[in-house]
Design a protein around this motif. Sequence first.
Motif, short mmCIF file in Angstrom:
data_model
loop_
_atom_site.label_atom_id
_atom_site.label_comp_id
_atom_site.label_asym_id
_atom_site.label_seq_id
_atom_site.Cartn_x
_atom_site.Cartn_y
_atom_site.Cartn_z
N MET A 182 -6.43 10.41 7.32
CA MET A 182 -7.10 9.23 7.89
C MET A 182 -6.93 9.19 9.41
SD MET A 182 -6.35 5.22 7.08
CE MET A 182 -4.69 5.31 7.73
N ILE A 183 -5.69 9.45 9.87
CA ILE A 183 -5.43 9.38 11.31
C ILE A 183 -6.18 10.49 12.04
CG2 ILE A 183 -3.63 9.54 13.11
CD1 ILE A 183 -3.61 6.90 11.45
N ALA A 199 0.28 6.23 12.42
CA ALA A 199 -0.72 5.55 13.27
C ALA A 199 -0.06 5.12 14.58
CB ALA A 199 -1.29 4.34 12.54
N ALA A 235 3.93 -2.84 11.17
CA ALA A 235 3.63 -4.11 10.48
C ALA A 235 4.88 -4.74 9.83
CB ALA A 235 2.54 -3.88 9.45
N TYR A 271 -9.65 1.24 19.48
CA TYR A 271 -9.92 -0.11 20.01
C TYR A 271 -8.83 -0.52 20.98
CZ TYR A 271 -13.82 -1.03 16.84
OH TYR A 271 -15.04 -0.99 16.19
N ILE A 330 -10.18 -4.63 12.31
CA ILE A 330 -11.43 -3.90 12.10
C ILE A 330 -11.26 -2.78 11.07
CG2 ILE A 330 -13.28 -2.60 13.27
CD1 ILE A 330 -12.90 -5.50 14.31
N ASP A 331 -12.14 -2.77 10.10
CA ASP A 331 -12.17 -1.69 9.10
C ASP A 331 -10.82 -1.54 8.40
OD1 ASP A 331 -12.99 0.44 7.58
OD2 ASP A 331 -13.11 1.89 9.22
N ASP A 354 0.27 -1.47 13.08
CA ASP A 354 -0.19 -0.73 11.90
C ASP A 354 0.95 -0.62 10.90
OD1 ASP A 354 -2.92 1.08 11.47
OD2 ASP A 354 -1.25 1.69 10.19
N ILE A 355 0.54 -0.42 9.66
CA ILE A 355 1.52 -0.33 8.58
C ILE A 355 2.18 1.06 8.56
CG2 ILE A 355 -0.09 0.45 6.76
CD1 ILE A 355 1.14 -1.76 4.97
N TYR A 356 1.49 2.06 9.14
CA TYR A 356 2.00 3.43 9.08
C TYR A 356 2.55 3.95 10.41
CZ TYR A 356 0.01 3.82 4.42
OH TYR A 356 -0.28 3.62 3.10
N VAL A 390 -5.90 -4.14 2.77
CA VAL A 390 -4.77 -5.07 2.70
C VAL A 390 -4.59 -5.55 1.26
CG1 VAL A 390 -3.91 -7.32 3.49
CG2 VAL A 390 -5.10 -5.80 5.09
N MET A 393 0.85 -1.18 0.00
CA MET A 393 0.00 0.00 0.00
C MET A 393 0.88 1.24 0.00
SD MET A 393 -3.15 0.79 2.54
CE MET A 393 -2.12 0.40 3.93
N TYR A 437 -4.86 -5.48 14.87
CA TYR A 437 -4.09 -5.39 13.61
C TYR A 437 -4.75 -4.33 12.72
CZ TYR A 437 -0.41 -7.56 10.84
OH TYR A 437 0.77 -7.82 10.17
N GLY A 438 -3.98 -3.31 12.38
CA GLY A 438 -4.56 -2.16 11.66
C GLY A 438 -5.22 -1.26 12.69
N CYS A 439 -4.44 -0.92 13.71
CA CYS A 439 -4.99 -0.24 14.90
C CYS A 439 -5.38 1.20 14.64
CB CYS A 439 -3.98 -0.31 16.04
SG CYS A 439 -2.39 0.45 15.63
N GLY A 440 -4.85 1.81 13.56
CA GLY A 440 -5.16 3.22 13.30
C GLY A 440 -4.74 4.08 14.48
C1 SAM Z 1 -9.76 2.77 8.60
S1 SAM Z 1 -8.42 2.50 9.68
C2 SAM Z 1 -9.20 1.60 11.00
C3 SAM Z 1 -8.43 1.68 12.28
C4 SAM Z 1 -9.00 0.87 13.45
N1 SAM Z 1 -8.99 -0.55 13.19
C5 SAM Z 1 -10.37 1.32 13.81
O1 SAM Z 1 -11.34 0.67 13.37
O2 SAM Z 1 -10.48 2.32 14.49
C6 SAM Z 1 -7.44 1.23 8.92
C7 SAM Z 1 -6.06 1.08 9.47
O3 SAM Z 1 -5.47 -0.12 8.97
C8 SAM Z 1 -4.12 0.14 8.63
N2 SAM Z 1 -3.67 -0.86 7.64
C9 SAM Z 1 -4.04 -0.99 6.37
N3 SAM Z 1 -3.43 -2.04 5.80
C10 SAM Z 1 -2.63 -2.58 6.73
C11 SAM Z 1 -1.72 -3.68 6.76
N4 SAM Z 1 -1.50 -4.43 5.68
N5 SAM Z 1 -1.08 -3.95 7.90
C12 SAM Z 1 -1.29 -3.19 9.01
N6 SAM Z 1 -2.13 -2.13 9.04
C13 SAM Z 1 -2.78 -1.83 7.93
C14 SAM Z 1 -4.15 1.56 8.12
O4 SAM Z 1 -2.89 2.16 8.15
C15 SAM Z 1 -5.14 2.21 9.08
O5 SAM Z 1 -4.50 2.75 10.21
#
Ligand code: SAM
Length: 175
Positions: A11-12, A72, A93, A49, A110-111, A67-69, A116, A1, A42-45
């Motif tokens: 987004m953050i 975040a 990540a 959560y 979540i979300d 998180d990937i970023y 991915v 990504m 996973y993908g904690c933003g």
């Molecule tokens: C829309 S946010 C949702 C954050 C959180 N789960 C929530 O519902 O409040 C999606 C998050 O997933 C992360 N993300 C996307 N692809 C990912 C990956 N391959 N590995 C880890 N994080 C990832 C994004 O960077 C972003 O912070």
Amino acid sequence: MNHNNFTVEHMISMLEERDRIAPINEECNKFNIKNGDIVIDYGCGSGGYTKKISEILGESGKVYAVDIYELAIESVKKKINKYQLTNVETVLAKNINEIKDNVANIIIAIDMFHMVQEKNKFLKELHRLINKDGTLFIGIHHMTSEEVQRIILDSKLWEIQCEIDNCLKCIPIIK
Ligand SMILES: C[S@@+](CC[C@H](N)C(=O)[O-])C[C@H]1O[C@@H](n2cnc3c(N)ncnc32)[C@H](O)[C@@H]1O
């Protein structure tokens, strides 16, 4: 990504605003988190959560916020300091191998599944991380439930138990 910094910052900040206006609360009941659990968000933003789960666990157990970023992760670190969350560890990540095999009782994604890129590889990684009696909750946001179910079933690594509240509850197939 490969989102640019502006997109990620946007987004953050949207997530932080959501956490401020409507903190995560009852949403976590469905995860059935128990004392001593090890949870991976996973993908904690921005860690909405993560914070709530950390509070549910109290002194026992642990939450890995992944998180990937970097942005975040920084946002979660601010929450860790502000709310003195002693049971949260952040992991970028790309360093996911720092988390040992079979460690998690619960993984929530979540979300984020729609973002991915290599979904099969991702499901394999989650399978490595989950304990044999553990549970995965994978959000079906921005995709149809059928699409997500098909990908999960095609991986042959997860059995889908049910759908609760925009999430598929899954258990690992033979560990
Ligand atoms: C829309 S946010 C949702 C954050 C959180 N789960 C929530 O519902 O409040 C999606 C998050 O997933 C992360 N993300 C996307 N692809 C990912 C990956 N391959 N590995 C880890 N994080 C990832 C994004 O960077 C972003 O912070």
